[in-house]
Design a protein around this motif. Structure first.
Motif, PDB file in Angstrom:
ATOM      1  N   ARG A  79       0.816  -1.222   0.000  1.00 48.69           N
ATOM      2  CA  ARG A  79       0.000   0.000   0.000  1.00 48.69           C
ATOM      3  C   ARG A  79       0.846   1.267   0.000  1.00 48.69           C
ATOM      4  NH1 ARG A  79      -3.513  -3.099   3.446  1.00 48.69           N
ATOM      5  NH2 ARG A  79      -2.684  -2.152   5.344  1.00 48.69           N
ATOM      6  N   THR A  80       2.081   1.182   0.479  1.00 50.30           N
ATOM      7  CA  THR A  80       2.932   2.379   0.484  1.00 50.30           C
ATOM      8  C   THR A  80       3.342   2.781  -0.932  1.00 50.30           C
ATOM      9  OG1 THR A  80       5.003   1.123   0.715  1.00 50.30           O
ATOM     10  CG2 THR A  80       3.849   1.732   2.745  1.00 50.30           C
ATOM     11  N   ALA A  81       3.187   1.872  -1.901  1.00 58.33           N
ATOM     12  CA  ALA A  81       3.560   2.175  -3.287  1.00 58.33           C
ATOM     13  C   ALA A  81       2.362   2.620  -4.127  1.00 58.33           C
ATOM     14  CB  ALA A  81       4.205   0.942  -3.926  1.00 58.33           C
ATOM     15  N   ILE A  82       1.193   2.736  -3.482  1.00 61.19           N
ATOM     16  CA  ILE A  82      -0.036   3.107  -4.180  1.00 61.19           C
ATOM     17  C   ILE A  82      -0.503   4.467  -3.671  1.00 61.19           C
ATOM     18  CG2 ILE A  82      -2.437   2.467  -4.639  1.00 61.19           C
ATOM     19  CD1 ILE A  82      -1.600  -0.434  -3.868  1.00 61.19           C
ATOM     20  N   GLY A  83      -0.848   5.351  -4.572  1.00 60.89           N
ATOM     21  CA  GLY A  83      -1.445   6.622  -4.169  1.00 60.89           C
ATOM     22  C   GLY A  83      -2.953   6.441  -4.042  1.00 60.89           C
ATOM     23  N   HIS A  84      -3.478   6.543  -2.822  1.00 59.21           N
ATOM     24  CA  HIS A  84      -4.899   6.292  -2.577  1.00 59.21           C
ATOM     25  C   HIS A  84      -5.541   7.567  -2.032  1.00 59.21           C
ATOM     26  CE1 HIS A  84      -7.913   2.882  -1.564  1.00 59.21           C
ATOM     27  NE2 HIS A  84      -8.547   4.010  -1.780  1.00 59.21           N
ATOM     28  N   VAL A  85      -6.538   8.076  -2.744  1.00 61.38           N
ATOM     29  CA  VAL A  85      -7.209   9.313  -2.355  1.00 61.38           C
ATOM     30  C   VAL A  85      -8.606   8.983  -1.845  1.00 61.38           C
ATOM     31  CG1 VAL A  85      -7.998  11.580  -3.091  1.00 61.38           C
ATOM     32  CG2 VAL A  85      -5.914  10.600  -4.082  1.00 61.38           C
ATOM     33  N   ASP A  86      -8.818   9.171  -0.549  1.00 57.68           N
ATOM     34  CA  ASP A  86     -10.107   8.922   0.086  1.00 57.68           C
ATOM     35  C   ASP A  86     -10.591  10.223   0.698  1.00 57.68           C
ATOM     36  OD1 ASP A  86     -12.298   8.184   1.581  1.00 57.68           O
ATOM     37  OD2 ASP A  86     -11.316   6.490   2.571  1.00 57.68           O
ATOM     38  N   PRO A  87     -11.684  10.809   0.189  1.00 54.87           N
ATOM     39  CA  PRO A  87     -12.134  12.107   0.714  1.00 54.87           C
ATOM     40  C   PRO A  87     -12.597  12.050   2.167  1.00 54.87           C
ATOM     41  CG  PRO A  87     -13.764  11.193  -0.797  1.00 54.87           C
ATOM     42  CD  PRO A  87     -12.547  10.319  -0.898  1.00 54.87           C
ATOM     43  N   ARG A  88     -12.762  10.838   2.700  1.00 54.91           N
ATOM     44  CA  ARG A  88     -13.175  10.700   4.104  1.00 54.91           C
ATOM     45  C   ARG A  88     -11.983  10.748   5.057  1.00 54.91           C
ATOM     46  NH1 ARG A  88     -16.331   8.038   0.691  1.00 54.91           N
ATOM     47  NH2 ARG A  88     -14.737   6.464   0.345  1.00 54.91           N
ATOM     48  N   HIS A  89     -10.770  10.817   4.510  1.00 54.51           N
ATOM     49  CA  HIS A  89      -9.560  10.917   5.331  1.00 54.51           C
ATOM     50  C   HIS A  89      -9.597  12.231   6.117  1.00 54.51           C
ATOM     51  CE1 HIS A  89      -5.183  10.585   6.213  1.00 54.51           C
ATOM     52  NE2 HIS A  89      -5.236  11.908   6.136  1.00 54.51           N
ATOM     53  N   THR A  90      -9.433  12.136   7.427  1.00 57.35           N
ATOM     54  CA  THR A  90      -9.448  13.340   8.269  1.00 57.35           C
ATOM     55  C   THR A  90      -8.370  13.243   9.340  1.00 57.35           C
ATOM     56  OG1 THR A  90     -11.847  13.582   7.973  1.00 57.35           O
ATOM     57  CG2 THR A  90     -10.843  14.807   9.780  1.00 57.35           C
ATOM     58  N   PRO A  91      -7.387  14.125   9.319  1.00 55.62           N
ATOM     59  CA  PRO A  91      -6.374  14.120  10.387  1.00 55.62           C
ATOM     60  C   PRO A  91      -7.022  14.415  11.738  1.00 55.62           C
ATOM     61  CG  PRO A  91      -5.695  15.494   8.527  1.00 55.62           C
ATOM     62  CD  PRO A  91      -7.134  15.165   8.312  1.00 55.62           C
ATOM     63  N   ARG A  92      -6.485  13.811  12.782  1.00 56.95           N
ATOM     64  CA  ARG A  92      -7.027  14.062  14.122  1.00 56.95           C
ATOM     65  C   ARG A  92      -6.563  15.400  14.679  1.00 56.95           C
ATOM     66  NH1 ARG A  92      -5.337   8.787  14.291  1.00 56.95           N
ATOM     67  NH2 ARG A  92      -3.443   9.350  15.427  1.00 56.95           N
TER      68      ARG A  92
END
Length: 266
Positions: A79-92
């Motif tokens: 997974r570190t070699a894949i660019g994955h864009v998830d709009p639900r990603h939210t930093p704490r």
């Protein structure tokens, strides 16, 4: 265009709690191709994307990601070699745009304790922030960003490790018209700037497809309805059948839109 397969899915079934979410799915995505993954709710788009992103194993069949077969590779490392864009990603924590982009170097939601980015990594992050049109917001904290700015920041974050494969999971979710168009302009520019990059973008809406889309796969009830070059897949006949609704597809200036079929008679 290279013939190297970035993704290869062969006769894949995926069963969860006795329910077949994918059945007999086969697909190959090659370098420089930009695929749209389309279909109604429940068609299996999210399940398929999770396999392509090395988050799920198939129940039957084989999935190869960047030449690595799932089940024979460390999924977390892959997974570190894949660019994955998830709009639900939210930093704490209230990270700045630049800090969020830097977390792409460690594939974490938050900065790793005691980790310090190199000068090259900082320069890479600054370059990507500029490429995605966010140089003026570099030091803006995440909570005050618009949804569109967050979407572009997450694409920059996904590009930090210089991936050969970019997966975009409904990146225009929650955007207004201006935000969507700004996002698509940047995705289109990104595809031109990185000619060897392959991408898969999931959406329900044809209006959210960037002009550089080259191929499409249309899912219905866990099966591939049709797949191939985008102009052969995104047609009035195929879209109407997959969504079980009469529609009329229009393409103008490299962009698609959909109308109810009745509108053609008004």
């Amino acid at each position: 265009m290279s013939d190297f397969p970035m993704l290869r899915v062969d006769a894949v079934d995926f069963v969860r709690d006795g329910n077949a979410l994918l059945q007999g799915v086969s697909l190959t995505v090659r370098s420089s191709e930009h695929w749209a993954l389309l279909g109604p709710n429940g068609a299996g788009k999210t399940t398929l994307l999770r396999m392509l992103g090395a988050f799920e194993h198939p129940t039957r069949g084989t999935v190869e990601v960047l030449g690595n077969r799932l089940g024979r590779v460390d999924m977390r490392e892959l997974r570190t070699a894949i660019g994955h864009v998830d709009p639900r990603h939210t930093p704490r924590s209230p990270l700045t745009v630049h800090e969020v982009v830097l977390t792409g170097a460690t594939n974490t939601a938050e900065p790793v304790p005691r980790w310090r980015p190199s000068a090259e990594q900082r320069a890479r992050a600054a370059e990507l922030v500029d490429l995605l049109g966010l140089a003026h917001r570099r030091d803006a904290p995440w909570p005050i960003l618009s949804q569109g700015e967050r979407g572009r920041a997450l694409i920059a974050r996904a590009l930090m490790p210089s991936p050969r494969l970019l997966l975009l999971d409904e990146p225009a979710t929650g955007l207004d018209l201006a935000g969507r168009e700004q996002l698509l302009e940047r995705v289109d520019a990104l595809q031109r700037a990185h000619p060897d990059l392959a991408s898969v973008l999931v959406t329900h809406h044809l209006e959210e497809l960037p002009p550089g889309t080259t191929h499409a796969v249309l899912l219905r009830a866990g099966r591939i309805h049709t797949a191939g070059p985008v102009d052969e897949v995104i047609t009035t006949e195929h879209i109407g059948a997959a969504f079980d609704h009469p529609v009329r597809i229009v393409r103008e200036d490299g962009r698609w839109s959909v109308r109810a079929a009745q509108a053609a008679h008004r």
